[in-house]
Scaffold this active site. Sequence first.
Site, PDB file in Angstrom:
ATOM      1  CD  GLU A 142      63.522  21.589  71.845  1.00  0.00           C
ATOM      2  OE1 GLU A 142      62.672  22.406  71.470  1.00  0.00           O
ATOM      3  OE2 GLU A 142      64.740  21.782  71.738  1.00  0.00           O
ATOM      4  CB  CYS A 148      46.651  23.662  78.675  1.00  0.00           C
ATOM      5  SG  CYS A 148      44.981  23.290  78.085  1.00  0.00           S
ATOM      6  CD  GLU A 292      66.594  19.415  68.413  1.00  0.00           C
ATOM      7  OE1 GLU A 292      66.589  20.658  68.344  1.00  0.00           O
ATOM      8  OE2 GLU A 292      65.560  18.734  68.476  1.00  0.00           O
TER       9      GLU A 292
HETATM   10  C1  GLA Z   1      64.141  22.868  68.676  1.00  0.00           C
HETATM   11  C2  GLA Z   1      63.391  21.691  68.123  1.00  0.00           C
HETATM   12  C3  GLA Z   1      63.736  21.373  66.697  1.00  0.00           C
HETATM   13  C4  GLA Z   1      63.867  22.642  65.899  1.00  0.00           C
HETATM   14  C5  GLA Z   1      64.876  23.536  66.534  1.00  0.00           C
HETATM   15  C6  GLA Z   1      65.080  24.796  65.714  1.00  0.00           C
HETATM   16  O1  GLA Z   1      65.305  22.552  69.312  1.00  0.00           O
HETATM   17  O2  GLA Z   1      63.552  20.515  68.884  1.00  0.00           O
HETATM   18  O3  GLA Z   1      62.731  20.563  66.162  1.00  0.00           O
HETATM   19  O4  GLA Z   1      62.638  23.281  65.849  1.00  0.00           O
HETATM   20  O5  GLA Z   1      64.429  23.903  67.807  1.00  0.00           O
HETATM   21  O6  GLA Z   1      66.025  25.637  66.326  1.00  0.00           O
HETATM   22 ZN    ZN Z   2      44.327  21.387  79.138  1.00  0.00          ZN
END
Ligand code: GLA
Ligand code: ZN
Length: 658
Positions: A142, A148, A292
């Site tokens: 993700e 930054c 996910e």
């Molecule tokens: C994201 C992250 C996971 C986890 C989930 C929890 O999708 O990729 O590692 O932290 O959120 O909801």
């Molecule tokens: Zn930076």
Amino acid sequence: MHFGADYYPEYWPRERWAVDARLMQEAGMDIVRIGEFAWRVFEPEEGIYRFDLFDDAIQLLGEHGIRVMLCTPTAAMPAWVEQKYPDVNVVDAAGRRRSWGARKNWCYNNPQMQELSRRITRAMAEHYAHHPNIIAWQTDNEFSYSGCMCDHCAAAFRRWLAAHYDSPEALNAAWGLRFWSMEIHSFGEMIPPRERAHSPSHMLDYRRFQSDQVLAFNREQVQIIKSCDPRARVTHNYMTTYTGIDYRRMAHDLDFVANDMYPRDITALERAAFGHDVIRGYNGGAGFWMNELQCGYINRENQLRTPPPGMIRLWTHQAIAHGADAILYFRWRSCTGGCEQFHSGIVQHDGSPVSRSYREIKGIGQEIERLRALGLTGSAIENEVAILRSFDMARAMEVYYGGRLFDYDAELQRYHRALLHHNIGMDVVHPEDDLSRYRVVLAPLLMLVTPAQVARLRTYVEQGGTLITSYRLGAYDWNAIVPTETLPGDALADLFGVRIHEYDSLMTEAPADPTPVVAWNGQTYATQVWADMLEPTGAEVLARYTNEWYAPYAAITQHQVGKGVAIYVGAALEDRFYEAFLPPLLGAAGVMPALETPPGVQVKVRRVHGEPLWFVLNCTTASQPITLPQPMHDVLLDRPVGRTFVLPPRDVVALRSA
Ligand code: GLA
Ligand code: ZN
């Protein structure tokens, strides 16, 4: 079709792995994703690589028929990184450096971090190249725009500007920097937009720059993996409708797009449908992966609501109906420590298969097997309606000073929801994608639009397309500068047959008063967000404002151009307006609903070997009567279904001709 979970063997004793693998196999699973947070396991000290733990886990999983998606582990950095390279952490606008710990706290522009990323990626790619049990890779986890503003970012930003603008003078002109004495003599004078009232052009380009840096970071990892194993298939897990990164361009560097989704509850299933359509668009059609998917309660927003029975199954088939070819649940087992200790796995902390999630998912595993046997994998989705959505538009709304309450996706979903309620399938595409295959193109909030995009839209309409736009059309150029031509600009005025001299922003903290009211087809509708006062210069008036100084301006117009029509909806209206207004227009363009169903029942169609497979999802908490054109066969439970039947709450069927 792949079916599995996100697995963290490094959290559990080795003796447990075989139990996990057996339980996965018994649930019909054939894949796990591993490794994204295990940098410290792979590289406990700089330059010392350890693969034994994951080698053994991958081997054992393979013995149970479980294949692997391996991740590069840069999402969470070990303590030694910060100890050795203390400037890797993100610096905010106030100059505060974020601390080590947690995750995603390092800067994409930090040269040390870039080098460390190359090294760990190369070490892993060399070690695991051509591994028979690794069928896909995921880069990092993700990726997100960090915001930054460290010195490395400032330097990289100056280089980016020098590459995008011919000279400092050209930059001054493009951003309108005479305002408040912000002109520069050299690119070296330019800084990240640390102040709150920087020019919108400056802020917009900083966001584009940051997105480009994330893309480059990802691209390097992809290239290294492929240089070691040209047959490697590499993806990244997107965050659905997140617009901090230009996901469409990132997709060009990936073999396929993957998504993460946490629908939370039954009321979110319309938003989830939109999200799936967005992701399918990035993927260039069906076949995206869910890396996910929620499989129980989640520990966000101070809530731990447990999904009721049937909910996980509904989320799963909704994703498949929208084009997912792989479902991986986050996560295999609830972990005992860490800030996600109350984020449910398929099995709970006790590891027992008695958990309801495990039992439900085992049932879904059998259904996936039937979909696989039918040949669902790789099957297409064909829609006749498209909604335009772009990264640049989304970011332009964020820097827009004319009301920070603009919500781009909320406007797109006014249209998306209305069509969803009528079971009309939609693609979400970019203004520069091929539009010729769509009968209707919805282009709400097309505020930042380029001359080339306008020319493409004109051709689309001339050749017979139906184009529908909404308010603030053409109000920004590429650099978020307001054009000096009367709105919506000459070319768009020609296309839509309207001019705009007046508008009202209804985005106020308190209720706006007065608020324009629109009369259409014998009904009146309240407006919100924004209202353009349309003056036809060739368009036919479909609806007018009825009150205050807004009357008798036109609110909705339609303009015949070539063989098509261009329709302008001047305001955001109540949901019931779109429900009434859009279906006849779509009908006139030859777009028909897949099936008529009661409210809250979603119907989605995938074409398997050319034949339609209808997913009928009851997204309500009541039983719903369904009437089909003829008796059919439910593939999920392998049973006949009569012409009329009752679909229980949260139930789903996948129907093909009997
Ligand atoms: C994201 C992250 C996971 C986890 C989930 C929890 O999708 O990729 O590692 O932290 O959120 O909801
Ligand atoms: Zn930076």
